[in-house]
Scaffold this motif. Structure first.
Motif, short mmCIF file in Angstrom:
data_model
loop_
_atom_site.label_atom_id
_atom_site.label_comp_id
_atom_site.label_asym_id
_atom_site.label_seq_id
_atom_site.Cartn_x
_atom_site.Cartn_y
_atom_site.Cartn_z
N PRO A 21 37.58 80.43 9.75
CA PRO A 21 37.29 80.50 8.31
C PRO A 21 37.34 79.12 7.68
O PRO A 21 38.10 78.24 8.09
CB PRO A 21 38.38 81.40 7.76
CG PRO A 21 39.42 81.47 8.80
CD PRO A 21 38.79 81.12 10.11
N ARG A 22 36.55 78.92 6.65
CA ARG A 22 36.46 77.63 6.00
C ARG A 22 37.67 77.35 5.11
O ARG A 22 37.89 76.21 4.72
CB ARG A 22 35.18 77.54 5.19
CG ARG A 22 33.95 77.58 6.07
CD ARG A 22 32.68 77.42 5.30
NE ARG A 22 32.49 76.12 4.69
CZ ARG A 22 32.05 75.04 5.32
NH1 ARG A 22 31.80 75.11 6.60
NH2 ARG A 22 31.88 73.91 4.67
N PRO A 26 41.87 73.62 3.93
CA PRO A 26 42.54 73.39 2.64
C PRO A 26 43.91 74.07 2.54
O PRO A 26 44.83 73.53 1.92
CB PRO A 26 41.57 73.96 1.61
CG PRO A 26 40.24 73.93 2.28
CD PRO A 26 40.52 74.16 3.72
N ALA A 27 44.04 75.25 3.14
CA ALA A 27 45.33 75.94 3.11
C ALA A 27 46.38 75.15 3.89
O ALA A 27 47.53 75.02 3.44
CB ALA A 27 45.20 77.35 3.67
N LEU A 28 46.00 74.61 5.03
CA LEU A 28 46.95 73.81 5.81
C LEU A 28 47.29 72.51 5.09
O LEU A 28 48.44 72.07 5.12
CB LEU A 28 46.37 73.51 7.19
CG LEU A 28 46.29 74.69 8.14
CD1 LEU A 28 45.55 74.31 9.42
CD2 LEU A 28 47.68 75.18 8.48
N CYS A 29 46.31 71.91 4.42
CA CYS A 29 46.58 70.69 3.65
C CYS A 29 47.56 70.97 2.52
O CYS A 29 48.50 70.21 2.31
CB CYS A 29 45.27 70.12 3.10
SG CYS A 29 44.19 69.46 4.37
#
Length: 55
Positions: A21-22, A26-29
């Motif tokens: 998933p794209r 951003p979630a990990l960042c």
């Protein structure tokens, strides 16, 4: 030597099928930024309470 050429697979143009998933990057960042902030600011924030509790 079949299978070495990736022409037409969309790998160079970014149009290929993506299995992840794209929103993962951003979630990990955001998770890294929040966790480093918690680690960095935890001791200055808790220092008065620790000092009061331990004397």
């Amino acid at each position: 030597m079949t299978g070495l050429h990736t022409r037409g697979s969309g790998a160079a143009t970014g149009t290929g099928d993506r299995s992840r998933p794209r929103a993962a990057l951003p979630a990990l960042c955001a998770t890294q930024i929040v966790s480093w902030g918690i680690v960095h600011y935890a001791f200055p924030v808790l220092n008065p309470q620790i000092t009061a509790a331990t004397g």
